[in-house]
Design a protein around this motif. Structure first.
Motif, PDB file in Angstrom:
ATOM      1  N   SER A 194       0.815  -1.198   0.000  1.00 48.04           N
ATOM      2  CA  SER A 194       0.000   0.000   0.000  1.00 48.04           C
ATOM      3  C   SER A 194       0.857   1.259   0.000  1.00 48.04           C
ATOM      4  N   LEU A 195       0.341   2.278  -0.654  1.00 45.57           N
ATOM      5  CA  LEU A 195       1.049   3.542  -0.778  1.00 45.57           C
ATOM      6  C   LEU A 195       0.144   4.674  -0.350  1.00 45.57           C
ATOM      7  N   ALA A 196       0.699   5.638   0.339  1.00 44.24           N
ATOM      8  CA  ALA A 196      -0.003   6.876   0.639  1.00 44.24           C
ATOM      9  C   ALA A 196       1.011   7.990   0.531  1.00 44.24           C
ATOM     10  N   THR A 197       0.732   8.963  -0.304  1.00 37.98           N
ATOM     11  CA  THR A 197       1.738   9.944  -0.644  1.00 37.98           C
ATOM     12  C   THR A 197       1.317  11.322  -0.175  1.00 37.98           C
ATOM     13  N   VAL A 198       2.193  11.998   0.561  1.00 37.55           N
ATOM     14  CA  VAL A 198       1.985  13.394   0.907  1.00 37.55           C
ATOM     15  C   VAL A 198       2.365  14.233  -0.305  1.00 37.55           C
ATOM     16  N   VAL A 199       1.440  15.076  -0.772  1.00 35.46           N
ATOM     17  CA  VAL A 199       1.638  15.789  -2.033  1.00 35.46           C
ATOM     18  C   VAL A 199       1.455  17.293  -1.811  1.00 35.46           C
ATOM     19  N   GLN A 200       2.026  18.069  -2.715  1.00 33.51           N
ATOM     20  CA  GLN A 200       1.818  19.514  -2.690  1.00 33.51           C
ATOM     21  C   GLN A 200       0.420  19.877  -3.153  1.00 33.51           C
ATOM     22  N   GLN A 238      -4.224   8.962  -0.651  1.00 35.31           N
ATOM     23  CA  GLN A 238      -4.240   7.644  -0.002  1.00 35.31           C
ATOM     24  C   GLN A 238      -4.216   6.563  -1.087  1.00 35.31           C
ATOM     25  N   ARG A 239      -3.026   5.977  -1.265  1.00 31.94           N
ATOM     26  CA  ARG A 239      -2.828   4.969  -2.313  1.00 31.94           C
ATOM     27  C   ARG A 239      -2.737   3.581  -1.699  1.00 31.94           C
ATOM     28  N   TYR A 240      -3.287   2.617  -2.423  1.00 30.77           N
ATOM     29  CA  TYR A 240      -3.220   1.224  -1.980  1.00 30.77           C
ATOM     30  C   TYR A 240      -3.169   0.349  -3.224  1.00 30.77           C
ATOM     31  N   ALA A 241      -2.307  -0.640  -3.218  1.00 26.86           N
ATOM     32  CA  ALA A 241      -2.138  -1.533  -4.373  1.00 26.86           C
ATOM     33  C   ALA A 241      -1.873  -0.729  -5.649  1.00 26.86           C
ATOM     34  N   ASP A 242      -0.974   0.250  -5.538  1.00 27.87           N
ATOM     35  CA  ASP A 242      -0.550   1.086  -6.671  1.00 27.87           C
ATOM     36  C   ASP A 242      -1.679   1.901  -7.282  1.00 27.87           C
ATOM     37  N   ALA A 269       6.356  12.138   8.537  1.00 20.69           N
ATOM     38  CA  ALA A 269       7.541  12.382   9.357  1.00 20.69           C
ATOM     39  C   ALA A 269       8.804  12.546   8.524  1.00 20.69           C
ATOM     40  N   GLU A 270       8.822  11.958   7.323  1.00 25.10           N
ATOM     41  CA  GLU A 270      10.019  11.987   6.492  1.00 25.10           C
ATOM     42  C   GLU A 270       9.671  12.456   5.093  1.00 25.10           C
ATOM     43  N   ILE A 271      10.163  13.615   4.722  1.00 20.68           N
ATOM     44  CA  ILE A 271       9.893  14.135   3.388  1.00 20.68           C
ATOM     45  C   ILE A 271      10.447  13.186   2.324  1.00 20.68           C
ATOM     46  N   ASP A 272      11.559  12.516   2.641  1.00 15.81           N
ATOM     47  CA  ASP A 272      12.193  11.639   1.664  1.00 15.81           C
ATOM     48  C   ASP A 272      11.713  10.202   1.800  1.00 15.81           C
ATOM     49  N   GLY A 273      10.596   9.986   2.502  1.00 17.94           N
ATOM     50  CA  GLY A 273      10.059   8.636   2.604  1.00 17.94           C
ATOM     51  C   GLY A 273       9.666   8.103   1.242  1.00 17.94           C
ATOM     52  N   ASN A 274       9.497   6.791   1.144  1.00 20.93           N
ATOM     53  CA  ASN A 274       9.206   6.196  -0.164  1.00 20.93           C
ATOM     54  C   ASN A 274       7.710   6.112  -0.454  1.00 20.93           C
ATOM     55  N   GLY A 275       6.880   6.684   0.401  1.00 23.71           N
ATOM     56  CA  GLY A 275       5.457   6.741   0.112  1.00 23.71           C
ATOM     57  C   GLY A 275       4.651   5.589   0.638  1.00 23.71           C
ATOM     58  N   ASN A 276       5.265   4.636   1.287  1.00 19.02           N
ATOM     59  CA  ASN A 276       4.526   3.481   1.766  1.00 19.02           C
ATOM     60  C   ASN A 276       3.672   3.819   2.985  1.00 19.02           C
ATOM     61  N   MET A 277       2.373   3.510   2.899  1.00 20.73           N
ATOM     62  CA  MET A 277       1.492   3.508   4.053  1.00 20.73           C
ATOM     63  C   MET A 277       1.654   2.139   4.700  1.00 20.73           C
ATOM     64  N   LEU A 278       2.166   2.081   5.925  1.00 19.82           N
ATOM     65  CA  LEU A 278       2.605   0.811   6.505  1.00 19.82           C
ATOM     66  C   LEU A 278       1.728   0.363   7.660  1.00 19.82           C
ATOM     67  N   PRO A 279       1.508  -0.932   7.789  1.00 21.76           N
ATOM     68  CA  PRO A 279       0.838  -1.445   8.996  1.00 21.76           C
ATOM     69  C   PRO A 279       1.697  -1.179  10.227  1.00 21.76           C
ATOM     70  N   PHE A 280       1.026  -0.877  11.343  1.00 16.34           N
ATOM     71  CA  PHE A 280       1.760  -0.670  12.588  1.00 16.34           C
ATOM     72  C   PHE A 280       2.450  -1.960  13.012  1.00 16.34           C
ATOM     73  N   PRO A 281       3.751  -1.904  13.335  1.00 16.47           N
ATOM     74  CA  PRO A 281       4.403  -3.076  13.913  1.00 16.47           C
ATOM     75  C   PRO A 281       3.984  -3.245  15.364  1.00 16.47           C
ATOM     76  N   ALA A 337      -7.733   0.249   2.497  1.00 18.54           N
ATOM     77  CA  ALA A 337      -7.106   1.579   2.476  1.00 18.54           C
ATOM     78  C   ALA A 337      -7.750   2.548   3.460  1.00 18.54           C
ATOM     79  N   THR A 338      -8.954   2.231   3.956  1.00 21.17           N
ATOM     80  CA  THR A 338      -9.595   3.132   4.918  1.00 21.17           C
ATOM     81  C   THR A 338      -9.035   2.951   6.327  1.00 21.17           C
ATOM     82  N   TYR A 339      -8.273   1.867   6.542  1.00 16.66           N
ATOM     83  CA  TYR A 339      -7.791   1.563   7.893  1.00 16.66           C
ATOM     84  C   TYR A 339      -6.409   2.173   8.137  1.00 16.66           C
ATOM     85  N   THR A 340      -6.335   3.462   7.945  1.00 18.93           N
ATOM     86  CA  THR A 340      -5.149   4.221   8.332  1.00 18.93           C
ATOM     87  C   THR A 340      -5.582   5.244   9.367  1.00 18.93           C
ATOM     88  N   LEU A 341      -4.743   5.485  10.358  1.00 19.55           N
ATOM     89  CA  LEU A 341      -5.108   6.451  11.385  1.00 19.55           C
ATOM     90  C   LEU A 341      -5.158   7.876  10.848  1.00 19.55           C
TER      91      LEU A 341
END
Length: 301
Positions: free
Chosen positions: A18-24, A55-59, A101-113, A156-160
């Motif tokens: 899953s992907l979620a991208t912070v955009v301008q 909010q991106r999921y499965a490309d 938190a990271e401008i240079d992140g790779n865009g992944n919306m990640l499950p909480f560990p 994709a709706t299950y993000t905080l």
């Protein structure tokens, strides 16, 4: 490796993480604007600190969220309604957004560990611990899973970044009933695409953890839909609820009835209860689609 759940490992092994991208701008990401009526986000929200999340999921872009990293809740999520039977699934993993938190992140919306999550993520967004010890509140979706149909759209709706603290009695009572009422209405009478924007107002109340203000508690929950291609032969009491309509409710234990109203009435309320200017407009051109009929016939349908 022990701090990751098997489900987390299975998800990261998938080719479509899953992907979620912070955009301008929501228009900067291909098809991200498809979640917005006429590709246009609500106008008149003036806080420049807010983050736009595709909010991106499965490309694939699924919906968009305007997020407040200081209050650690979404201001609104905007999505297209998918016809569905409304059954609820509760076995999706909760996710967070590293890019806040990271401008240079790779865009992944990640499950909480299950284990340690770096403090810098907590600086910019809510985490599961913020909701773990609060009895009064539940994680309330702005884009609810029962308004989506495919497993990917629902997951994709299950993000905080898509939830706010809702009083439990309100979440499982009046608001869930409203979401179901809209699901049935749009299922039955919207022929084309229905666009929904659901958001909140706040008054400064916060969930606290470790003696720190963590997550803003909404004062009001509001929602509006726009469907310009609807059943013109529907009963009059239904037809007057199209092409657009809205709702507003108190996020409270009592006095929490959902009041339906016109989108313009909702906008008048929000101008006095949100950080917006007088140009606030939830839907482009007030959800009035260009009519192919001559002017003298437009008001006869």
């Amino acid at each position: 490796m022990g701090m990751f759940t098997p489900l987390f490992l299975a998800l990261t092994a998938l080719p479509y993480l899953s992907l979620a991208t912070v955009v301008q701008d929501f228009n900067h990401v291909e098809r991200c604007k498809d979640s917005l009526y006429m590709g246009t986000p609500p106008r008149g929200i003036v806080d420049v600190r807010l983050k736009k999340i595709c909010q991106r999921y499965a490309d694939k872009p699924r919906y968009v969220t305007l997020y407040d990293p200081h209050k650690r809740i979404p201001v609104y999520s905007a999505y297209t309604f998918k016809k569905t039977e409304g059954d609820r699934r509760v076995d999706y993993p909760w996710m967070y957004e590293p890019q806040l938190a990271e401008i240079d992140g790779n865009g992944n919306m990640l499950p909480f560990p299950n284990g340690y999550l770096h403090m810098k993520f907590e600086d910019s967004q809510a985490v599961l611990n913020d909701y773990s010890d609060v009895v009064l509140y539940e994680r309330g979706h702005l884009n609810p899973d029962q308004h989506q149909s495919t497993p990917h759209d629902r997951a994709a709706t299950y993000t905080l970044t898509n939830v706010v603290p809702e009083i439990r009695e309100f979440n499982i009572g009046p608001w869930r009933e409203y979401e179901e009422r809209i699901r049935v209405r749009l299922n039955n009478f919207c022929r084309g695409t229905a666009y929904i924007v659901t958001g909140v107002t706040t008054r400064g109340n916060m969930i606290r953890r470790n003696n720190q203000d963590r997550v803003a508690i909404p004062e009001d929950i509001w929602s509006a839909y726009c469907c310009t291609d609807y059943d013109r032969n529907s009963p009059h009491d239904v037809r007057i609820l199209f092409p657009s309509h809205a709702a507003l409710a108190k996020n409270a234990k009592e006095g929490n009835s959902v009041h339906e109203m016109t989108v313009q009435e909702l906008e008048i309320f929000l101008k006095n209860h949100m950080d917006v200017d007088q140009n606030l407009q939830i839907f482009y051109d007030n959800c009035v689609s260009p009519s192919p009929l001559p002017l003298y016939l437009q008001h006869t349908i």
